[in-house]
Design a protein around this motif. Structure first.
Motif, PDB file in Angstrom:
ATOM      1  N   HIS A 124     -52.925  46.272  -4.857  1.00 47.54           N
ATOM      2  CA  HIS A 124     -54.384  46.165  -4.934  1.00 47.54           C
ATOM      3  C   HIS A 124     -54.846  44.779  -4.496  1.00 47.54           C
ATOM      4  N   GLY A 125     -55.831  44.767  -3.615  1.00 47.26           N
ATOM      5  CA  GLY A 125     -56.368  43.495  -3.156  1.00 47.26           C
ATOM      6  C   GLY A 125     -56.974  42.673  -4.261  1.00 47.26           C
ATOM      7  N   VAL A 126     -57.482  43.324  -5.290  1.00 52.05           N
ATOM      8  CA  VAL A 126     -58.117  42.608  -6.395  1.00 52.05           C
ATOM      9  C   VAL A 126     -57.114  41.775  -7.186  1.00 52.05           C
ATOM     10  N   ALA A 127     -55.816  41.991  -6.976  1.00 47.85           N
ATOM     11  CA  ALA A 127     -54.796  41.169  -7.642  1.00 47.85           C
ATOM     12  C   ALA A 127     -54.963  39.690  -7.302  1.00 47.85           C
ATOM     13  N   ALA A 128     -55.548  39.403  -6.148  1.00 47.89           N
ATOM     14  CA  ALA A 128     -55.775  38.008  -5.745  1.00 47.89           C
ATOM     15  C   ALA A 128     -56.811  37.312  -6.617  1.00 47.89           C
ATOM     16  N   ARG A 129     -57.505  38.064  -7.479  1.00 43.08           N
ATOM     17  CA  ARG A 129     -58.529  37.481  -8.345  1.00 43.08           C
ATOM     18  C   ARG A 129     -57.947  36.909  -9.639  1.00 43.08           C
ATOM     19  N   GLY A 130     -56.630  36.866  -9.752  1.00 36.38           N
ATOM     20  CA  GLY A 130     -56.017  36.283 -10.945  1.00 36.38           C
ATOM     21  C   GLY A 130     -56.131  37.152 -12.176  1.00 36.38           C
ATOM     22  N   VAL A 131     -55.937  38.461 -11.996  1.00 34.89           N
ATOM     23  CA  VAL A 131     -56.089  39.396 -13.112  1.00 34.89           C
ATOM     24  C   VAL A 131     -54.756  39.857 -13.686  1.00 34.89           C
ATOM     25  N   SER A 132     -53.664  39.316 -13.169  1.00 39.74           N
ATOM     26  CA  SER A 132     -52.347  39.683 -13.678  1.00 39.74           C
ATOM     27  C   SER A 132     -51.446  38.464 -13.670  1.00 39.74           C
ATOM     28  N   PRO A 133     -50.570  38.329 -14.676  1.00 43.66           N
ATOM     29  CA  PRO A 133     -49.621  37.221 -14.666  1.00 43.66           C
ATOM     30  C   PRO A 133     -48.497  37.410 -13.646  1.00 43.66           C
ATOM     31  N   ARG A 134     -48.427  38.588 -13.058  1.00 43.98           N
ATOM     32  CA  ARG A 134     -47.381  38.853 -12.060  1.00 43.98           C
ATOM     33  C   ARG A 134     -47.958  38.767 -10.658  1.00 43.98           C
ATOM     34  N   CYS A 139     -33.933  59.162 -17.350  1.00 43.80           N
ATOM     35  CA  CYS A 139     -33.610  60.313 -16.511  1.00 43.80           C
ATOM     36  C   CYS A 139     -32.156  60.749 -16.701  1.00 43.80           C
ATOM     37  N   VAL A 140     -31.260  59.791 -16.843  1.00 44.78           N
ATOM     38  CA  VAL A 140     -29.852  60.128 -17.092  1.00 44.78           C
ATOM     39  C   VAL A 140     -29.719  60.812 -18.450  1.00 44.78           C
ATOM     40  N   ALA A 141     -30.366  60.249 -19.454  1.00 40.74           N
ATOM     41  CA  ALA A 141     -30.239  60.776 -20.813  1.00 40.74           C
ATOM     42  C   ALA A 141     -30.792  62.191 -20.942  1.00 40.74           C
ATOM     43  N   SER A 142     -31.877  62.494 -20.228  1.00 38.99           N
ATOM     44  CA  SER A 142     -32.527  63.795 -20.365  1.00 38.99           C
ATOM     45  C   SER A 142     -32.336  64.702 -19.152  1.00 38.99           C
ATOM     46  N   ASP A 143     -31.488  64.286 -18.220  1.00 33.98           N
ATOM     47  CA  ASP A 143     -31.180  65.085 -17.029  1.00 33.98           C
ATOM     48  C   ASP A 143     -32.448  65.420 -16.249  1.00 33.98           C
ATOM     49  N   LEU A 144     -33.147  64.366 -15.817  1.00 37.03           N
ATOM     50  CA  LEU A 144     -34.387  64.514 -15.063  1.00 37.03           C
ATOM     51  C   LEU A 144     -34.177  64.016 -13.640  1.00 37.03           C
ATOM     52  N   GLY A 145     -34.780  64.678 -12.672  1.00 33.78           N
ATOM     53  CA  GLY A 145     -34.812  64.156 -11.318  1.00 33.78           C
ATOM     54  C   GLY A 145     -35.811  63.009 -11.218  1.00 33.78           C
ATOM     55  N   LEU A 146     -35.672  62.194 -10.188  1.00 40.13           N
ATOM     56  CA  LEU A 146     -36.553  61.027 -10.033  1.00 40.13           C
ATOM     57  C   LEU A 146     -36.871  60.795  -8.566  1.00 40.13           C
ATOM     58  N   LYS A 147     -38.159  60.633  -8.273  1.00 42.84           N
ATOM     59  CA  LYS A 147     -38.625  60.217  -6.954  1.00 42.84           C
ATOM     60  C   LYS A 147     -39.603  59.063  -7.132  1.00 42.84           C
ATOM     61  N   VAL A 148     -39.476  58.061  -6.286  1.00 44.19           N
ATOM     62  CA  VAL A 148     -40.396  56.925  -6.312  1.00 44.19           C
ATOM     63  C   VAL A 148     -41.064  56.836  -4.947  1.00 44.19           C
ATOM     64  N   PHE A 149     -42.391  56.789  -4.947  1.00 45.42           N
ATOM     65  CA  PHE A 149     -43.161  56.801  -3.702  1.00 45.42           C
ATOM     66  C   PHE A 149     -43.807  55.432  -3.477  1.00 45.42           C
ATOM     67  N   ASP A 150     -43.411  54.774  -2.404  1.00 43.16           N
ATOM     68  CA  ASP A 150     -43.968  53.489  -1.978  1.00 43.16           C
ATOM     69  C   ASP A 150     -45.191  53.791  -1.118  1.00 43.16           C
ATOM     70  N   LEU A 151     -46.364  53.481  -1.640  1.00 45.34           N
ATOM     71  CA  LEU A 151     -47.620  53.796  -0.957  1.00 45.34           C
ATOM     72  C   LEU A 151     -48.129  52.569  -0.203  1.00 45.34           C
ATOM     73  N   ALA A 152     -47.441  52.268   0.897  1.00 52.08           N
ATOM     74  CA  ALA A 152     -47.857  51.155   1.770  1.00 52.08           C
ATOM     75  C   ALA A 152     -48.035  49.860   0.985  1.00 52.08           C
ATOM     76  N   LEU A 153     -46.974  49.462   0.260  1.00 51.52           N
ATOM     77  CA  LEU A 153     -47.064  48.256  -0.566  1.00 51.52           C
ATOM     78  C   LEU A 153     -47.352  47.009   0.259  1.00 51.52           C
ATOM     79  N   HIS A 154     -46.984  47.042   1.527  1.00 56.92           N
ATOM     80  CA  HIS A 154     -47.232  45.896   2.409  1.00 56.92           C
ATOM     81  C   HIS A 154     -48.706  45.780   2.784  1.00 56.92           C
ATOM     82  N   LEU A 155     -49.499  46.805   2.445  1.00 53.48           N
ATOM     83  CA  LEU A 155     -50.905  46.839   2.842  1.00 53.48           C
ATOM     84  C   LEU A 155     -51.763  47.107   1.607  1.00 53.48           C
ATOM     85  N   PRO A 156     -52.090  46.074   0.833  1.00 55.08           N
ATOM     86  CA  PRO A 156     -52.906  46.280  -0.378  1.00 55.08           C
ATOM     87  C   PRO A 156     -54.262  46.892  -0.037  1.00 55.08           C
ATOM     88  N   THR A 157     -54.816  47.611  -1.000  1.00 56.65           N
ATOM     89  CA  THR A 157     -56.179  48.108  -0.828  1.00 56.65           C
ATOM     90  C   THR A 157     -57.145  46.921  -0.794  1.00 56.65           C
TER      91      THR A 157
END
Length: 331
Positions: free
Chosen positions: A75-85, A108-126
């Motif tokens: 998120h472009g608004v992250a540049a406004r100092g709204v997160s410590p990260r 996921c291992v403990a409960s036998d769950l599948g996992l997918k992680v979707f990178d939504l253009a992290l290089h291009l903040p909103t």
């Protein structure tokens, strides 16, 4: 998208939301009524099993292909100092999940769950929502459509979570747009904001509301103007799951805020969803109250990355097993 306006296809879907199989839910209630136990003694476990049967169409219910989906955006608004990260932390968390070292991996291992992680253009903040809309309509609609594709491959329990530096600020702005109030009503500590940073978060929300005020009465416009890519993708994924009658478990504040967009469009649109938990973000509690939602548990979890939804999946699987495995009472 096939219609003239990018959001039109999504608007049309709300007129065709399928109902769950109430008869299958009734069969589960009958199983519990016949089981060797006091009536209603298992409390919400019985509700969970009946809900699962309603939306999977199986009684007794089974969970054969559970999937955790995490949507990550910046998120472009992250540049406004709204997160410590720093914004780079989003990609680092995605990489940790990919390497198997995140909390959700262990769940996921403990409960036998599948996992997918979707990178939504992290290089291009909103875009910065205090200056301009986060997304244009076409980009928001395309991201929603991408989220809808997340159910491809099939699942009978879809657990949704999010990752994104500053996304609790965005969630607060989206909730204020949908339900009213100002920034101070909805912001909280997020990933560790102190009092001064929380004041900045509230100011950012108020500035965004002032800028976009004439337009955000429409939920999809609110989504594109003060939301973000993970919010749009999550909204699309939830809607696709409804169209396919797939039960959904929702994670924390940001995921719930994305779901609230659909609720604002149609109050019946989240009937296939359960809210996994109440996080330690005060805005989440307020949002759940507005949605009339009863989260499954309160463990003080504020971690994000679908940890709450993943934990709840274990509970849902257990409820399914109880409903199918209990002996009948001797009459």
């Amino acid at each position: 998208m096939t219609s003239a306006q990018p959001f039109d296809d999504f608007r049309n879907l709300f007129a065709h939301l399928p109902e769950g199989n109430v008869a299958q839910a009734g069969k589960v209630w009958s199983l519990f009524a016949k089981a060797d136990k006091p009536q209603g003694s298992l409390g919400r476990i019985e509700d969970i099993a009946a809900w699962l049967a309603r939306w999977t169409g199986r009684a007794p219910p089974q969970v054969l292909k559970p999937l955790v989906a995490i949507f990550a955006g910046n998120h472009g608004v992250a540049a406004r100092g709204v997160s410590p990260r720093s914004m780079e932390a989003t990609a680092q968390r995605v990489e940790l999940c990919a390497a198997g070292g995140a909390a959700i991996n262990q769940i996921c291992v403990a409960s036998d769950l599948g996992l997918k992680v979707f990178d939504l253009a992290l290089h291009l903040p909103t875009a910065d929502i205090t200056v301009e809309p986060a997304l244009d309509e076409r980009g928001c609609a395309a991201t929603m459509a991408f989220g809808m594709e997340a159910i491809a491959g099939g699942s009978d329990l879809f657990c949704i979570g999010d990752l994104g530096v500053a996304n609790t600020t965005v969630a607060a702005a989206l909730c204020a747009a949908l339900f009213g109030g100002n920034g101070a009503d909805w912001v909280g500590p997020g990933s560790g904001a102190d009092a001064a940073m929380q004041a900045r978060k509230a100011d950012v929300v108020d500035r965004a509301l002032a800028l976009h005020g004439p337009h955000i009465k429409d939920p999809l416009e609110a989504l594109r103007r003060v939301g973000g890519r993970e919010f749009a993708a999550i909204a699309g994924a939830i809607l696709a799951a409804r169209m396919e009658k797939i039960p959904v478990l929702l994670d924390g504040f940001a995921t719930s805020a994305a779901a609230a967009v659909l609720y604002a469009m149609d109050k019946t649109s989240l009937e296939h969803c359960m809210f996994s938990h109440i996080s330690n973000e005060p805005g989440h509690a307020r949002l759940l109250e507005r949605l009339g939602a009863r989260p499954l548990f309160d463990l003080g979890v504020g971690h994000g990355e679908a940890v709450g939804a993943g934990l709840a999946a274990g509970l849902v699987k257990t409820a399914a097993q109880i409903s199918s495995g209990m002996a009948e009472a001797v009459r």
